[in-house]
Scaffold this motif. Structure first.
Motif, PDB file in Angstrom:
ATOM      1  N   GLN A  49     -10.752  -1.025  10.776  1.00 55.74           N
ATOM      2  CA  GLN A  49      -9.990  -2.183  10.312  1.00 55.74           C
ATOM      3  C   GLN A  49      -8.980  -2.373   9.738  1.00 55.74           C
ATOM      4  O   GLN A  49      -8.542  -3.543   9.148  1.00 55.74           O
ATOM      5  CB  GLN A  49     -11.532  -3.018   9.661  1.00 55.74           C
ATOM      6  N   ARG A  64      -6.712  -2.433  11.838  1.00 52.27           N
ATOM      7  CA  ARG A  64      -6.198  -4.143  12.907  1.00 52.27           C
ATOM      8  C   ARG A  64      -5.693  -4.916  12.081  1.00 52.27           C
ATOM      9  O   ARG A  64      -5.169  -6.298  11.919  1.00 52.27           O
ATOM     10  CB  ARG A  64      -7.622  -4.891  13.144  1.00 52.27           C
ATOM     11  N   LEU A  65      -5.550  -4.709  10.271  1.00 53.73           N
ATOM     12  CA  LEU A  65      -5.380  -5.643   8.871  1.00 53.73           C
ATOM     13  C   LEU A  65      -3.456  -5.484   9.041  1.00 53.73           C
ATOM     14  O   LEU A  65      -3.453  -5.805   8.985  1.00 53.73           O
ATOM     15  CB  LEU A  65      -5.800  -5.777   7.718  1.00 53.73           C
ATOM     16  N   LYS A 118      -1.884  -4.516  11.188  1.00 54.55           N
ATOM     17  CA  LYS A 118      -1.294  -4.924  12.433  1.00 54.55           C
ATOM     18  C   LYS A 118      -1.356  -6.968  12.359  1.00 54.55           C
ATOM     19  O   LYS A 118      -0.776  -7.614  12.689  1.00 54.55           O
ATOM     20  CB  LYS A 118      -2.212  -4.770  13.769  1.00 54.55           C
ATOM     21  N   GLU A 119      -2.247  -7.589  11.671  1.00 57.33           N
ATOM     22  CA  GLU A 119      -2.185  -8.435  11.452  1.00 57.33           C
ATOM     23  C   GLU A 119      -1.463  -9.138   9.887  1.00 57.33           C
ATOM     24  O   GLU A 119      -0.670  -9.803  10.430  1.00 57.33           O
ATOM     25  CB  GLU A 119      -3.342  -8.584  10.893  1.00 57.33           C
ATOM     26  N   ASN A 179       2.576  -8.714  12.046  1.00 56.13           N
ATOM     27  CA  ASN A 179       2.670 -10.087  12.897  1.00 56.13           C
ATOM     28  C   ASN A 179       3.068 -11.104  11.460  1.00 56.13           C
ATOM     29  O   ASN A 179       3.532 -12.039  11.850  1.00 56.13           O
ATOM     30  CB  ASN A 179       1.131 -10.683  13.577  1.00 56.13           C
ATOM     31  N   LEU A 180       1.995 -11.439  11.018  1.00 53.84           N
ATOM     32  CA  LEU A 180       2.457 -12.589   9.602  1.00 53.84           C
ATOM     33  C   LEU A 180       3.826 -12.419   9.086  1.00 53.84           C
ATOM     34  O   LEU A 180       4.016 -13.902   8.682  1.00 53.84           O
ATOM     35  CB  LEU A 180       1.318 -13.001   9.070  1.00 53.84           C
ATOM     36  N   SER A 184       4.343 -11.807  19.172  1.00 51.32           N
ATOM     37  CA  SER A 184       4.207 -11.186  17.264  1.00 51.32           C
ATOM     38  C   SER A 184       5.038 -10.025  17.338  1.00 51.32           C
ATOM     39  O   SER A 184       5.959 -10.203  18.037  1.00 51.32           O
ATOM     40  CB  SER A 184       2.532 -10.586  17.611  1.00 51.32           C
TER      41      SER A 184
END
Length: 141
Positions: free
Chosen positions: A16, A19-20, A22-23, A26-27, A65
Motif C-alpha cells: 500500500q 502504491r501511494l 507511486k501515486e 505521478n501527481l 505518468s
C-alpha cells in the motif's frame, strides 16, 4: 496474532505504501508539467500554436505518468549514447517515430502528432546544449 499473519499484514502495508508513493510521484510529475505550461502561457500572454507541439503539453494531453515521462529522457539518452559510441545519427523521421513510440501514440493518433513536435523538442535541447546530437538530426532533415 501469529508470525504468519503479522508478516502478511506487513507485506500488505508495504504494498500500500509503495502504491501511494507511486501515486504521489505521478501527481507531483503532473503538477510540475502544469506549472511549466502555466508559466509559458503567462510569459507569452497568449497560447501560441507552438505550445500545442511542446512535449510538456503533449505529456499532459496523453496523461503520461511520471515514469512514462521519464521514458522520454531515456529515449534521448539512448539516441545520444548511440551517437557518441557508434556515430549513429537518426534522421528526423526515425527520431519522430521513436518519440511517438515512447509517447504511446497509436496508428490512429499519428496525424495528431506531427513531426513538428520532434523538431521543436530537438530545437529546444539544441538551444540549451543538453543534447548535442540534436543539431545533427536537424541537419539531416
Amino acid at each position: 496474532m501469529d508470525a504468519k499473519n503479522t508478516s502478511q499484514v506487513i507485506e500488505n502495508l508495504e504494498n500500500q505504501v509503495e502504491r501511494l508513493d507511486k501515486e504521489v510521484y505521478n501527481l507531483n510529475s503532473k503538477v510540475e508539467l502544469l506549472e511549466g505550461l502555466l508559466i509559458k502561457i503567462i510569459e507569452n500572454q497568449k497560447i501560441s500554436p507552438n505550445l500545442l507541439l511542446d512535449i510538456d503539453c503533449i505529456a499532459v494531453k496523453k496523461d503520461l505518468s511520471g515514469e512514462e515521462r521519464a521514458e522520454i529522457s531515456f529515449f534521448l539518452l539512448k539516441v545520444q549514447k548511440e551517437y557518441m559510441q557508434e556515430g549513429k545519427v537518426p534522421n528526423l523521421e526515425e527520431f519522430h517515430s521513436g518519440l511517438c513510440n515512447v509517447l504511446g501514440v497509436t496508428q490512429n493518433e499519428k496525424e495528431e502528432y506531427p513531426i513538428e513536435i520532434s523538431k521543436q523538442l530537438l530545437q529546444k535541447y539544441d538551444k540549451i546544449g543538453e543534447f548535442p546530437v540534436a543539431k545533427e538530426i536537424l541537419s539531416k532533415s
